[in-house]
Design an enzyme around this catalytic site. Structure first.
Site, PDB file in Angstrom:
ATOM      1  N   CYS A 180       0.865  -1.182   0.000  1.00 24.95           N
ATOM      2  CA  CYS A 180       0.000   0.000   0.000  1.00 24.95           C
ATOM      3  C   CYS A 180       0.904   1.235   0.000  1.00 24.95           C
ATOM      4  O   CYS A 180       1.631   1.482   0.956  1.00 24.95           O
ATOM      5  CB  CYS A 180      -0.877  -0.068   1.252  1.00 24.95           C
ATOM      6  SG  CYS A 180      -2.039   1.275   1.360  1.00 24.95           S
ATOM      7  N   CYS A 215     -11.839  13.886   4.184  1.00 28.83           N
ATOM      8  CA  CYS A 215     -12.872  12.875   4.450  1.00 28.83           C
ATOM      9  C   CYS A 215     -12.946  12.681   5.970  1.00 28.83           C
ATOM     10  O   CYS A 215     -11.904  12.522   6.622  1.00 28.83           O
ATOM     11  CB  CYS A 215     -12.525  11.576   3.732  1.00 28.83           C
ATOM     12  SG  CYS A 215     -12.300  11.845   1.957  1.00 28.83           S
ATOM     13  N   CYS A 271     -11.259   9.623   7.927  1.00 23.58           N
ATOM     14  CA  CYS A 271      -9.901   9.223   7.543  1.00 23.58           C
ATOM     15  C   CYS A 271      -8.849  10.005   8.324  1.00 23.58           C
ATOM     16  O   CYS A 271      -8.904  11.236   8.383  1.00 23.58           O
ATOM     17  CB  CYS A 271      -9.713   9.461   6.036  1.00 23.58           C
ATOM     18  SG  CYS A 271      -8.021   9.223   5.480  1.00 23.58           S
TER      19      CYS A 271
HETATM   20  N1  SAH Z   1      -7.153   9.096  -1.224  1.00 19.12           N
HETATM   21  C1  SAH Z   1      -7.487   7.888  -1.857  1.00 19.12           C
HETATM   22  C2  SAH Z   1      -6.605   6.705  -1.470  1.00 19.12           C
HETATM   23  C3  SAH Z   1      -6.203   6.571  -0.025  1.00 19.12           C
HETATM   24  S1  SAH Z   1      -7.426   6.082   1.129  1.00 19.12           S
HETATM   25  C4  SAH Z   1      -8.934   7.554  -1.609  1.00 19.12           C
HETATM   26  O1  SAH Z   1      -9.558   8.198  -0.779  1.00 19.12           O
HETATM   27  O2  SAH Z   1      -9.439   6.668  -2.292  1.00 19.12           O
HETATM   28  C5  SAH Z   1      -7.621   4.324   0.894  1.00 19.12           C
HETATM   29  C6  SAH Z   1      -8.999   3.811   1.336  1.00 19.12           C
HETATM   30  O3  SAH Z   1      -9.131   3.782   2.776  1.00 19.12           O
HETATM   31  C7  SAH Z   1     -10.133   4.685   0.846  1.00 19.12           C
HETATM   32  O4  SAH Z   1     -11.196   3.922   0.369  1.00 19.12           O
HETATM   33  C8  SAH Z   1     -10.532   5.396   2.106  1.00 19.12           C
HETATM   34  O5  SAH Z   1     -11.807   5.930   1.996  1.00 19.12           O
HETATM   35  C9  SAH Z   1     -10.406   4.310   3.129  1.00 19.12           C
HETATM   36  N2  SAH Z   1     -10.371   4.782   4.523  1.00 19.12           N
HETATM   37  C10 SAH Z   1      -9.964   5.993   4.950  1.00 19.12           C
HETATM   38  N3  SAH Z   1     -10.077   6.062   6.309  1.00 19.12           N
HETATM   39  C11 SAH Z   1     -10.561   4.872   6.732  1.00 19.12           C
HETATM   40  C12 SAH Z   1     -10.840   4.320   8.015  1.00 19.12           C
HETATM   41  N4  SAH Z   1     -10.620   5.023   9.126  1.00 19.12           N
HETATM   42  N5  SAH Z   1     -11.332   3.069   8.082  1.00 19.12           N
HETATM   43  C13 SAH Z   1     -11.498   2.329   6.949  1.00 19.12           C
HETATM   44  N6  SAH Z   1     -11.209   2.785   5.716  1.00 19.12           N
HETATM   45  C14 SAH Z   1     -10.762   4.047   5.589  1.00 19.12           C
HETATM   46 FE1  SF4 Z   2     -10.075  11.240   1.766  1.00 15.74          FE
HETATM   47 FE2  SF4 Z   2      -8.182  10.137   3.295  1.00 15.74          FE
HETATM   48 FE3  SF4 Z   2      -8.349   9.478   0.683  1.00 15.74          FE
HETATM   49 FE4  SF4 Z   2      -7.495  11.947   1.444  1.00 15.74          FE
HETATM   50  S1  SF4 Z   2      -6.471   9.995   1.861  1.00 15.74           S
HETATM   51  S2  SF4 Z   2      -8.986  11.480  -0.165  1.00 15.74           S
HETATM   52  S3  SF4 Z   2      -8.772  12.333   3.243  1.00 15.74           S
HETATM   53  S4  SF4 Z   2      -9.860   9.049   2.274  1.00 15.74           S
END
Ligand code: SAH
Ligand code: SF4
Length: 420
Positions: free
Chosen positions: A146, A157, A160
């Protein structure tokens, strides 16, 4: 980041943490090298780099092929190991360029075998060195790396952890490819020194079989570097990872989706998480700019889409927020007509997060509904929770370092004022 099926009931994190191994890097911490890196360049750029140290035009193609092999098939991190390159050229190259790996700040190994590295890179305009995280998840028959694309993220988000850290800077192509090289190094995934120079090394039996751009950052907001890096990672004469084994995950940067399909040709994952605009606006705020309809239209026309090449929709299970059976019904409806897989991700909590993970029974009911509608919908086992390596738990120290910097600057100013 998390992969595989069979979710077990929530594990006791404190107990896991006790068993987690924190190992000091066996690599000597190397000083950050400010010389330009040869990692992540295209063959053409590598040729230009060779020309700049005096390699004759008629030799460039041959030298590029040699370097490519050493860098990406053999994984050497030192020019001195390039046995079939003359000493004179090796010296010229090492005085002008670097092929060093990122500096390892920490390497942690989870009780489930997941590994997390905190890596440090030179500032490149950010004021001071920056840190990111890379995670390796071993599974039966495959190993997924990853990879991060940015230090922090501009998006916010709400579930996250990376989203709470502001963007410090984009990673460069060498830093993105460097994460793959470093992981393969540390896992012993490159052929050993006894392998003859130029030998063809089969890709079977490797530990890193898949790469997902699901670490820190939004890869489509760092398009050029991600594209250049993935071209190197998928190059058949080097790291040779099939594009079908590389997945780019986006929160929904709609105008870049078709371009990613055309120019990168890798598998696409969409962080969907909600099936109506009101909720998605809140969970994934980029939705206000590119709402669901525009996002799903872009998915429908993703280049190369077929039943054999489906889009993965990621859906984080948030208790009482997006996990009702009505949500499941709407999910099936909005994805109609798109060759899709749905990944249900149990929410991974982090300190200060405002959500809870859905109850296991509810996740199963939700998954059953989606399955019955004909979609594969594995529930992803959170991996590496004990070392904070699971999906959405990555957050580097870079921002904090900057704040500390600001604080000490502030303190210095106060002292100056007091003295003056
Ligand atoms: N920025 C990109 C890629 C990184 S995040 C994106 O948002 O797609 C990778 C994945 O982890 C995304 O699907 C994101 O929504 C998810 N994710 C983020 N925070 C999380 C959490 N606390 N628990 C589970 N999945 C999460
Ligand atoms: Fe959203 Fe986290 Fe993916 Fe950034 S890394 S776009 S904050 S899920």
């Amino acid at each position: 980041m998390a992969v595989s099926i069979d979710l077990k009931p929530q594990e006791n994190r404190a107990a896991l943490a006790e068993r987690a191994v924190m190992s000091a890097p066996a690599f000597p911490a190397q000083p950050l090298d400010e010389k330009p890196s040869l990692i992540g360049l295209s063959r053409e750029e590598l040729g230009e780099a060779l020309a700049s140290v005096g390699v004759e035009k008629r030799q460039i193609k041959m030298r590029v092929a040699q370097l490519w092999h050493w860098l990406y098939v053999r994984g050497v991190a030192d020019f001195a190991q390039m046995a079939n390159v003359s000493k004179d050229l090796r010296e010229k190259l090492s005085s002008a360029f670097t092929i060093a790996r990122p500096e390892i700040v920490t390497e942690q190994v989870s009780v489930d075998g997941t590994r997390k590295w905190v890596l440090r890179f030179s500032p490149k305009g950010a004021g001071r060195p920056v840190e990111i995280e890379t995670v390796y998840i071993p599974e039966e028959g495959r190993g997924t790396l990853c990879v991060s694309s940015q230090v922090g993220c501009t998006l916010t988000c709400t579930f996250c952890h990376t989203g709470t850290q502001r963007l410090v800077r984009n990673l460069t192509a060498d830093e993105i490819v460097g994460q793959v090289l470093l992981a393969r190094d540390r896992l012993g995934d490159f052929p050993d020194a006894a392998t003859p120079a130029g030998a063809i090394v089969p890709s079977e039996g490797r530990l890193v079989t898949n790469v997902v751009m699901m670490g820190m950052g939004e890869p489509l907001y760092n398009f050029d570097a991600v594209k250049a890096a993935l071209a190197v990672v998928s190059d058949g004469e080097g790291l040779a990872l099939s594009k079908r084994r590389i997945t780019l995950s986006t929160s929904g940067v709609v105008p870049m989706i078709a371009k990613a399909g055309e120019e990168m040709g890798v598998m696409l994952a969409i962080s969907l998480h909600a099936v109506n605009d009101t909720l998605r606006d809140e969970l994934v705020p980029i939705n206000k700019k590119y709402p669901l309809k525009a996002l799903l239209d872009a998915c429908r026309s993703y280049p190369g889409l077929s039943n054999a090449r489906r889009i993965t929709f990621e859906y984080v299970m948030l208790k009482g927020v997006n996990d009702s059976l009505e949500d499941a019904r709407q999910l099936v409806q909005v994805l109609r007509g798109i060759p899709a897989k749905i990944n249900l991700i149990p929410f991974n909590p982090w300190p200060g997060s405002a959500y809870e993970c859905s109850d296991w029974d509810q996740i199963e009911r939700f998954a059953d509904h989606v399955n019955q509608a004909g979609y594969a919908s594995p529930i992803r086992t959170p991996r590496g929770r004990d070392i904070f390596a699971a999906c959405g738990q990555l957050k580097s120290e870079s921002e904090r370092m900057r704040k500390k910097d600001r604080d000490s600057l502030e303190a210095a100013r106060v002292t100056e004022l007091a003295a003056g």
